[in-house]
Design a protein around this motif. Sequence first.
Motif, PDB file in Angstrom:
ATOM      1  N   GLY A   1      15.962  98.082   6.137  1.00 15.30           N
ATOM      2  CA  GLY A   1      16.310  97.934   7.542  1.00 15.30           C
ATOM      3  C   GLY A   1      16.900  99.193   8.144  1.00 15.30           C
ATOM      4  N   LEU A   2      17.663  99.932   7.359  1.00 19.68           N
ATOM      5  CA  LEU A   2      18.311 101.134   7.865  1.00 19.68           C
ATOM      6  C   LEU A   2      17.366 102.320   7.976  1.00 19.68           C
TER       7      LEU A   2
ATOM      8  N   VAL B   1      18.627  95.576   3.187  1.00 23.20           N
ATOM      9  CA  VAL B   1      19.513  96.390   4.023  1.00 23.20           C
ATOM     10  C   VAL B   1      19.035  97.844   4.052  1.00 23.20           C
TER      11      VAL B   1
ATOM     12  N   ALA C   1      17.751  89.929   5.175  1.00 23.71           N
ATOM     13  CA  ALA C   1      18.644  91.091   5.266  1.00 23.71           C
ATOM     14  C   ALA C   1      18.065  92.170   6.182  1.00 23.71           C
TER      15      ALA C   1
ATOM     16  N   LEU D   1      22.841  95.053  12.896  1.00 26.75           N
ATOM     17  CA  LEU D   1      23.601  96.165  12.323  1.00 26.75           C
ATOM     18  C   LEU D   1      23.240  97.509  12.949  1.00 26.75           C
ATOM     19  N   VAL D   2      21.948  97.828  13.036  1.00 29.38           N
ATOM     20  CA  VAL D   2      21.535  99.121  13.596  1.00 29.38           C
ATOM     21  C   VAL D   2      21.991  99.284  15.047  1.00 29.38           C
TER      22      VAL D   2
ATOM     23  N   THR E   1      19.641  93.327   9.693  1.00 29.55           N
ATOM     24  CA  THR E   1      20.015  94.750   9.790  1.00 29.55           C
ATOM     25  C   THR E   1      19.421  95.376  11.041  1.00 29.55           C
ATOM     26  N   ARG E   2      18.110  95.110  11.283  1.00 31.45           N
ATOM     27  CA  ARG E   2      17.456  95.689  12.468  1.00 31.45           C
ATOM     28  C   ARG E   2      17.942  95.042  13.768  1.00 31.45           C
TER      29      ARG E   2
END
Length: 263
Positions: free
Chosen positions: A159-160, A156, A82, A90-91, A86-87
């Motif tokens: 990662g954020l 997640v 995840a 998603l980011v 995410t990195r």
Amino acid sequence: MEILGFVLAIVMGFTLGLLGGGGSILTVPILVYVLGIEPVLATAYSLFVVGSTSVLGGIRKSMESLVDWKTGLIFAAPSLLAVFLTRRFLVPAIPEELFTVGDFHFTKQIAIMVFFAIVMLLAAYSMIKGRKENEEAEKKHLNIVLVVLEGTIVGVVTGLVGAGGGFLIVPALVLLVGLRMKVAVGTSLVIIAIKSLIGFLGDLGSGQEIDWNFLLFFTGFSLIGMFLGIYATKFVKPTALKKGFGWFVLLMGIFILLKETIL
């Protein structure tokens, strides 16, 4: 300011070594507000710093037989996947500007810092409330679905914002798996180390410009602080300081929230 940043890196590592967790939540504010690094890159650097310091802590706990490797690896698998996704995807996919209200532009950088502030408030609550040192907990039947779900959520979040998420992992290991508190803390450090460093690889793959000299120096100072903090545990009871540090993190979270949205 750079010298101050490295001094604060030692303070962050010292707090992490002394309290056994929580100190890494200071990494992003130091990088952003003291060293002037933009938030997305700061969260990437934080993953490397948090992962490196957690490796040291995890090795120490493993030598004390305070790591449940089976549970840790099951939890870490969805978490590292995840955080990496995410990195990596998603980011970078978050728009540079999310919305506008009058003259206020809610940008990607602001969104990350606001979410980070919320995570700080949750972590502060966890530290202020404290945890019962239940050393008679019975190992429960491992609910794979719940562990995978929790691991994914933590991945997640990590990662954020680039924070380890120990305040989420430890309660999950105690409540869902039935680990003793000390074993849950040790296992948490292993999970944080694995997922943070794997997550950092997502940034390498996304083309982020990494200043390796700076990052290794900052991490080195953090590790020096962690060694000093571990040594200080011989003379100071960490539990007596954790609530005070929790209040400090609470104030920091409120400050970041206000600075990014109002001030």
